[in-house]
Design an enzyme around this catalytic site. Structure first.
Site, PDB file in Angstrom:
ATOM      1  N   HIS A 190      -9.680   1.111  -5.404  1.00 47.71           N
ATOM      2  CA  HIS A 190      -8.763   0.232  -4.680  1.00 47.71           C
ATOM      3  C   HIS A 190      -7.346   0.635  -5.059  1.00 47.71           C
ATOM      4  O   HIS A 190      -7.072   0.927  -6.233  1.00 47.71           O
ATOM      5  CB  HIS A 190      -8.996  -1.233  -5.051  1.00 47.71           C
ATOM      6  CG  HIS A 190     -10.328  -1.742  -4.654  1.00 47.71           C
ATOM      7  ND1 HIS A 190     -10.600  -2.162  -3.364  1.00 47.71           N
ATOM      8  CD2 HIS A 190     -11.474  -1.883  -5.358  1.00 47.71           C
ATOM      9  CE1 HIS A 190     -11.864  -2.547  -3.302  1.00 47.71           C
ATOM     10  NE2 HIS A 190     -12.420  -2.382  -4.498  1.00 47.71           N
ATOM     11  N   TYR A 210       0.791  -1.232   0.000  1.00 40.47           N
ATOM     12  CA  TYR A 210       0.000   0.000   0.000  1.00 40.47           C
ATOM     13  C   TYR A 210       0.821   1.279   0.000  1.00 40.47           C
ATOM     14  O   TYR A 210       0.253   2.368  -0.016  1.00 40.47           O
ATOM     15  CB  TYR A 210      -0.957  -0.002   1.205  1.00 40.47           C
ATOM     16  CG  TYR A 210      -1.904  -1.168   1.173  1.00 40.47           C
ATOM     17  CD1 TYR A 210      -2.954  -1.223   0.265  1.00 40.47           C
ATOM     18  CD2 TYR A 210      -1.732  -2.250   2.028  1.00 40.47           C
ATOM     19  CE1 TYR A 210      -3.816  -2.302   0.215  1.00 40.47           C
ATOM     20  CE2 TYR A 210      -2.599  -3.346   1.989  1.00 40.47           C
ATOM     21  CZ  TYR A 210      -3.624  -3.367   1.081  1.00 40.47           C
ATOM     22  OH  TYR A 210      -4.470  -4.436   1.032  1.00 40.47           O
TER      23      TYR A 210
END
Length: 165
Positions: free
Chosen positions: A101, A23
């Site tokens: 996302h 991430y």
């Protein structure tokens, strides 16, 4: 002024510290600042909510609908696996939804149960997925407004000039 709501699902408040190899290192606070700056630059209001509770997300969506929010951008995070009550809420509210996302969820073998309610999905662009999601929502809303204006013009009574015979 256009009003958008961003909902960040479970664990997104831990950005920058949670699995940075997946991430990245941008923190939730840094992402919020970037998105609020984008909103200011592009002339829209943005409300950001982080939640680990599907019930809280549902409550916030109904509140946003009642308040006249124009659109929802959401990273449902792990709600994507079994968020059927959230999906039902998204079907019920009268505003468009775009799913974002940071990673390509299909590449990771995940499927979102919420995706069928979305205008579209943006995935796999890291932090940029959020900016792309906001811009997609703004474009979608502008297109909806243009269609509504054309329909209003077409249905408006026309003045007819000329002679009676």
């Amino acid at each position: 002024m256009t009003k958008l709501l961003l909902i960040q699902g479970p664990n997104m408040s831990y950005l920058g510290r949670r699995q940075p190899e997946i991430y990245g290192t941008t923190t939730a606070a840094e992402l919020d600042a970037m998105l609020l700056a984008h909103a200011q630059t592009h002339g829209y209001a943005l409300d950001i909510m982080y939640t680990h509770s599907e019930a809280a997300a549902i409550d916030r969506l109904y509140q946003a609908a009642d308040a006249g929010t124009d659109g929802v951008v959401m990273n449902p995070a792990s709600f994507l696996f079994a968020g059927y009550p959230l999906r039902d809420c998204l079907r019920a509210i009268p505003m468009p939804y775009i799913e974002v996302h940071m990673t390509n969820i299909e590449k990771r073998g995940f499927h979102s149960v919420l995706a069928e309610t979305a205008v579209g999905m943006i995935a796999g662009f890291g932090i940029r997925s959020y900016i792309l999601g906001m811009e997609a929502m703004l474009g979608h809303l502008a297109a909806q407004r243009a269609v509504s204006r054309k329909a209003a013009v077409r249905s408006a009574p026309r003045k007819v000039s000329g002679r009676r015979t």
